[in-house]
Design a protein around this motif. Structure first.
Motif, PDB file in Angstrom:
ATOM      1  N   ASN A  68       0.947  -1.603   0.099  1.00 20.38           N
ATOM      2  CA  ASN A  68      -0.007  -0.471  -0.122  1.00 20.38           C
ATOM      3  C   ASN A  68       0.479   1.452   0.026  1.00 20.38           C
ATOM      4  O   ASN A  68       1.873   0.999   0.938  1.00 20.38           O
ATOM      5  CB  ASN A  68      -1.014  -0.186   1.501  1.00 20.38           C
ATOM      6  N   ALA A  69       0.873   2.397  -0.663  1.00 18.31           N
ATOM      7  CA  ALA A  69       1.760   3.374  -1.127  1.00 18.31           C
ATOM      8  C   ALA A  69       1.053   4.481  -0.432  1.00 18.31           C
ATOM      9  O   ALA A  69       1.304   5.230  -0.886  1.00 18.31           O
ATOM     10  CB  ALA A  69       1.164   3.722  -2.416  1.00 18.31           C
ATOM     11  N   TYR A  70       0.681   4.282   0.893  1.00 17.79           N
ATOM     12  CA  TYR A  70      -0.127   5.517   1.642  1.00 17.79           C
ATOM     13  C   TYR A  70       0.995   6.823   1.960  1.00 17.79           C
ATOM     14  O   TYR A  70       2.036   5.881   2.215  1.00 17.79           O
ATOM     15  CB  TYR A  70      -0.946   5.121   2.823  1.00 17.79           C
ATOM     16  N   GLY A  71       0.768   7.490   2.311  1.00 15.96           N
ATOM     17  CA  GLY A  71       2.346   7.955   2.237  1.00 15.96           C
ATOM     18  C   GLY A  71       2.875   8.903   1.359  1.00 15.96           C
ATOM     19  O   GLY A  71       3.722  10.182   1.216  1.00 15.96           O
ATOM     20  N   VAL A  72       3.015   7.807  -0.122  1.00 14.22           N
ATOM     21  CA  VAL A  72       3.275   7.878  -2.058  1.00 14.22           C
ATOM     22  C   VAL A  72       3.074   9.019  -1.720  1.00 14.22           C
ATOM     23  O   VAL A  72       1.940   9.287  -2.735  1.00 14.22           O
ATOM     24  CB  VAL A  72       3.726   6.865  -1.678  1.00 14.22           C
ATOM     25  N   SER A  73       3.379  10.311  -2.662  1.00 10.49           N
ATOM     26  CA  SER A  73       2.267  11.519  -3.210  1.00 10.49           C
ATOM     27  C   SER A  73       2.256  10.872  -4.829  1.00 10.49           C
ATOM     28  O   SER A  73       2.590  10.179  -5.143  1.00 10.49           O
ATOM     29  CB  SER A  73       3.530  12.544  -3.127  1.00 10.49           C
ATOM     30  N   PRO A  74       1.132  10.958  -5.240  1.00  9.36           N
ATOM     31  CA  PRO A  74       0.442  11.242  -6.441  1.00  9.36           C
ATOM     32  C   PRO A  74       1.699  11.745  -7.812  1.00  9.36           C
ATOM     33  O   PRO A  74       1.646  11.063  -9.047  1.00  9.36           O
ATOM     34  CB  PRO A  74      -0.625  11.394  -6.973  1.00  9.36           C
ATOM     35  N   GLU A  75       2.403  12.616  -7.382  1.00  9.04           N
ATOM     36  CA  GLU A  75       3.817  12.993  -7.961  1.00  9.04           C
ATOM     37  C   GLU A  75       4.515  11.695  -8.335  1.00  9.04           C
ATOM     38  O   GLU A  75       4.927  11.719  -9.307  1.00  9.04           O
ATOM     39  CB  GLU A  75       3.938  14.307  -7.397  1.00  9.04           C
ATOM     40  N   LEU A 125       4.033   8.909  -8.135  1.00  9.86           N
ATOM     41  CA  LEU A 125       3.945   7.699  -8.230  1.00  9.86           C
ATOM     42  C   LEU A 125       3.832   8.159 -10.310  1.00  9.86           C
ATOM     43  O   LEU A 125       3.010   7.360 -11.001  1.00  9.86           O
ATOM     44  CB  LEU A 125       2.468   7.128  -7.889  1.00  9.86           C
ATOM     45  N   GLY A 126       3.842   9.370 -10.394  1.00 14.44           N
ATOM     46  CA  GLY A 126       3.479   9.644 -12.151  1.00 14.44           C
ATOM     47  C   GLY A 126       2.068   9.884 -12.377  1.00 14.44           C
ATOM     48  O   GLY A 126       1.516   9.450 -13.096  1.00 14.44           O
ATOM     49  N   GLY A 127       1.403   9.663 -11.592  1.00 11.61           N
ATOM     50  CA  GLY A 127       0.019   9.994 -11.628  1.00 11.61           C
ATOM     51  C   GLY A 127      -0.739   8.421 -11.879  1.00 11.61           C
ATOM     52  O   GLY A 127      -2.069   8.589 -12.163  1.00 11.61           O
ATOM     53  N   GLN A 128       0.057   7.186 -12.145  1.00 16.84           N
ATOM     54  CA  GLN A 128      -0.377   5.940 -11.933  1.00 16.84           C
ATOM     55  C   GLN A 128      -1.258   5.624 -10.801  1.00 16.84           C
ATOM     56  O   GLN A 128      -0.903   6.193  -9.522  1.00 16.84           O
ATOM     57  CB  GLN A 128       0.671   5.245 -12.609  1.00 16.84           C
ATOM     58  N   PRO A 129      -1.644   4.724 -10.654  1.00 18.46           N
ATOM     59  CA  PRO A 129      -1.977   3.587 -10.008  1.00 18.46           C
ATOM     60  C   PRO A 129      -0.640   2.819  -9.170  1.00 18.46           C
ATOM     61  O   PRO A 129      -0.006   2.808  -9.571  1.00 18.46           O
ATOM     62  CB  PRO A 129      -3.258   2.719 -10.277  1.00 18.46           C
ATOM     63  N   SER A 130      -0.609   2.905  -8.042  1.00 15.28           N
ATOM     64  CA  SER A 130       0.503   2.578  -7.179  1.00 15.28           C
ATOM     65  C   SER A 130       1.640   1.531  -7.744  1.00 15.28           C
ATOM     66  O   SER A 130       1.904   0.501  -8.224  1.00 15.28           O
ATOM     67  CB  SER A 130       0.213   1.876  -6.004  1.00 15.28           C
ATOM     68  N   SER A 131       0.263   0.400  -8.350  1.00 14.91           N
ATOM     69  CA  SER A 131       0.429  -0.903  -8.538  1.00 14.91           C
ATOM     70  C   SER A 131       1.062  -1.339  -9.797  1.00 14.91           C
ATOM     71  O   SER A 131       1.497  -1.880 -10.605  1.00 14.91           O
ATOM     72  CB  SER A 131      -1.342  -1.863  -9.198  1.00 14.91           C
ATOM     73  N   LYS A 132      -0.385  -0.324 -11.056  1.00 13.15           N
ATOM     74  CA  LYS A 132       1.008   0.063 -12.418  1.00 13.15           C
ATOM     75  C   LYS A 132       2.574   0.366 -12.048  1.00 13.15           C
ATOM     76  O   LYS A 132       3.508  -0.118 -12.569  1.00 13.15           O
ATOM     77  CB  LYS A 132       0.386   1.288 -12.825  1.00 13.15           C
ATOM     78  N   VAL A 133       3.070   0.691 -11.275  1.00 15.19           N
ATOM     79  CA  VAL A 133       4.483   1.430 -10.786  1.00 15.19           C
ATOM     80  C   VAL A 133       5.009   0.032 -10.366  1.00 15.19           C
ATOM     81  O   VAL A 133       5.960  -0.330 -10.405  1.00 15.19           O
ATOM     82  CB  VAL A 133       4.647   2.684  -9.717  1.00 15.19           C
ATOM     83  N   VAL A 134       4.253  -0.373  -9.768  1.00 18.80           N
ATOM     84  CA  VAL A 134       5.129  -1.784  -9.069  1.00 18.80           C
ATOM     85  C   VAL A 134       5.970  -2.337 -10.329  1.00 18.80           C
ATOM     86  O   VAL A 134       6.436  -3.719 -10.509  1.00 18.80           O
ATOM     87  CB  VAL A 134       4.392  -2.567  -7.851  1.00 18.80           C
ATOM     88  N   ALA A 135       4.432  -2.908 -11.058  1.00 22.19           N
ATOM     89  CA  ALA A 135       4.199  -4.063 -12.214  1.00 22.19           C
ATOM     90  C   ALA A 135       5.773  -3.776 -13.498  1.00 22.19           C
ATOM     91  O   ALA A 135       6.086  -4.295 -13.904  1.00 22.19           O
ATOM     92  CB  ALA A 135       3.112  -4.080 -13.224  1.00 22.19           C
ATOM     93  N   GLN A 136       5.548  -2.620 -13.398  1.00 25.43           N
ATOM     94  CA  GLN A 136       6.363  -1.798 -14.337  1.00 25.43           C
ATOM     95  C   GLN A 136       7.812  -2.181 -13.840  1.00 25.43           C
ATOM     96  O   GLN A 136       9.160  -2.408 -15.010  1.00 25.43           O
ATOM     97  CB  GLN A 136       6.875  -0.023 -14.344  1.00 25.43           C
ATOM     98  N   ALA A 137       8.394  -2.086 -12.332  1.00 22.68           N
ATOM     99  CA  ALA A 137      10.031  -2.554 -11.699  1.00 22.68           C
ATOM    100  C   ALA A 137       9.844  -4.083 -11.622  1.00 22.68           C
ATOM    101  O   ALA A 137      11.044  -4.718 -12.206  1.00 22.68           O
ATOM    102  CB  ALA A 137       9.405  -2.502 -10.338  1.00 22.68           C
ATOM    103  N   PHE A 138       8.689  -5.026 -12.094  1.00 20.52           N
ATOM    104  CA  PHE A 138       8.953  -6.206 -12.206  1.00 20.52           C
ATOM    105  C   PHE A 138       8.721  -6.905 -13.661  1.00 20.52           C
ATOM    106  O   PHE A 138       7.876  -7.378 -13.806  1.00 20.52           O
ATOM    107  CB  PHE A 138       7.509  -6.825 -11.467  1.00 20.52           C
ATOM    108  N   THR A 139       9.625  -6.479 -14.595  1.00 23.10           N
ATOM    109  CA  THR A 139      10.007  -6.395 -15.741  1.00 23.10           C
ATOM    110  C   THR A 139       9.128  -7.926 -16.309  1.00 23.10           C
ATOM    111  O   THR A 139      10.155  -8.330 -15.932  1.00 23.10           O
ATOM    112  CB  THR A 139      11.399  -6.268 -16.138  1.00 23.10           C
ATOM    113  N   GLY A 140       8.712  -7.863 -17.629  1.00 20.85           N
ATOM    114  CA  GLY A 140       7.961  -9.410 -17.723  1.00 20.85           C
ATOM    115  C   GLY A 140       7.275  -9.642 -17.141  1.00 20.85           C
ATOM    116  O   GLY A 140       6.747 -11.503 -17.736  1.00 20.85           O
ATOM    117  N   GLY A 141       7.469  -9.519 -15.423  1.00 21.12           N
ATOM    118  CA  GLY A 141       6.398 -10.993 -14.495  1.00 21.12           C
ATOM    119  C   GLY A 141       4.564 -10.046 -14.902  1.00 21.12           C
ATOM    120  O   GLY A 141       4.215  -9.288 -15.670  1.00 21.12           O
ATOM    121  N   LYS A 142       3.470 -11.129 -14.252  1.00 25.33           N
ATOM    122  CA  LYS A 142       2.352 -10.199 -14.072  1.00 25.33           C
ATOM    123  C   LYS A 142       2.002 -10.240 -13.129  1.00 25.33           C
ATOM    124  O   LYS A 142       2.044 -10.702 -11.841  1.00 25.33           O
ATOM    125  CB  LYS A 142       1.559 -11.962 -14.931  1.00 25.33           C
ATOM    126  N   LEU A 143       1.641  -8.858 -13.047  1.00 25.27           N
ATOM    127  CA  LEU A 143       1.194  -8.304 -11.574  1.00 25.27           C
ATOM    128  C   LEU A 143      -0.623  -8.802 -11.321  1.00 25.27           C
ATOM    129  O   LEU A 143      -1.808  -8.223 -12.424  1.00 25.27           O
ATOM    130  CB  LEU A 143       1.607  -7.156 -11.400  1.00 25.27           C
TER     131      LEU A 143
END
Length: 200
Positions: A91-98, A100-118
């Motif tokens: 849970n990205a509570y306390g992490v500013s929307p900026e 996260l680049g305006g994206q849902p936090s799960s999208k940010v996590v998905a981008q970090a895990f290259t090639g994986g299904k999130l």
């Protein structure tokens, strides 16, 4: 199919208990030496195997139960997550929307895990509730799942059922995922909703 939980705080331990209750083996890891939490794992049950991060990430399905800020460090443990499903319990509570680049936090996590299904899931309940038996007065405690990969969502829904929960699919990360994500000082509308599904 083998499973791992990365992170062994309250949430990681609550997930481990769900596996132990269902008699399903799961590896647990943190960035620390496995010896440091071996007794806590043993107290949950023989299904829980403490291991290193390097070994845990070899599992087919990896539950990410670390602080949101720690996810890039876990993602670096493998050059590619091809063929793996990551369940984002952060849970990205306390992490500013900026941040996260305006994206849902799960999208940010998905981008970090290259090639994986999130799949975003199991994150809307506090550890103390997730810790309890999901069978409630003849019903099953609901867990919400969101993913941009229907196959991965179905796979985690099947696992959730094996763990005794009633999975509810919310759709993609940008739609359903927003219902169960935190950012800035706000929580998604379904977070903390402890719902029970009855089959009548």
């Amino acid at each position: 199919m083998n499973y791992a939980i990365i992170g062994f705080g309250k949430l990681g331990q609550a997930l481990a208990k769900a596996f132990a209750r269902s008699g399903i083996d799961v590896s647990v890891a943190t960035t620390r030496d496995p010896e440091s939490f071996a007794s806590a794992a043993a107290a949950i049950g023989p299904q829980i195997t403490p291991t290193t991060l390097a070994k845990a990430v070899k599992a087919d399905i990896v539950f990410l139960a670390v602080r949101f800020e720690s996810h890039p460090e876990v993602a670096k443990a493998l050059p590619t997550w091809e063929g793996k499903t990551i369940v984002d319990v952060t849970n990205a509570y306390g992490v500013s929307p900026e941040a996260l680049g305006g994206q849902p936090s799960s999208k940010v996590v998905a981008q970090a895990f290259t090639g994986g299904k999130l799949v975003k899931g199991f994150n809307h309940l506090v550890a103390a509730v997730l810790d309890r038996d999901p069978a409630v007065q003849g019903g099953k405690r609901a867990v919400f799942l969101a993913s941009d990969d229907d196959g991965a969502a179905a796979e985690i829904a099947t696992l959730a059922e094996k763990l005794g929960f009633s999975p509810i699919q919310l759709g993609g990360l940008s739609e359903g995922g927003l219902l169960v994500q935190a950012r800035g000082k706000s929580w998604g509308p379904l977070i903390f909703k402890d719902l029970v599904k009855f089959d009548h």
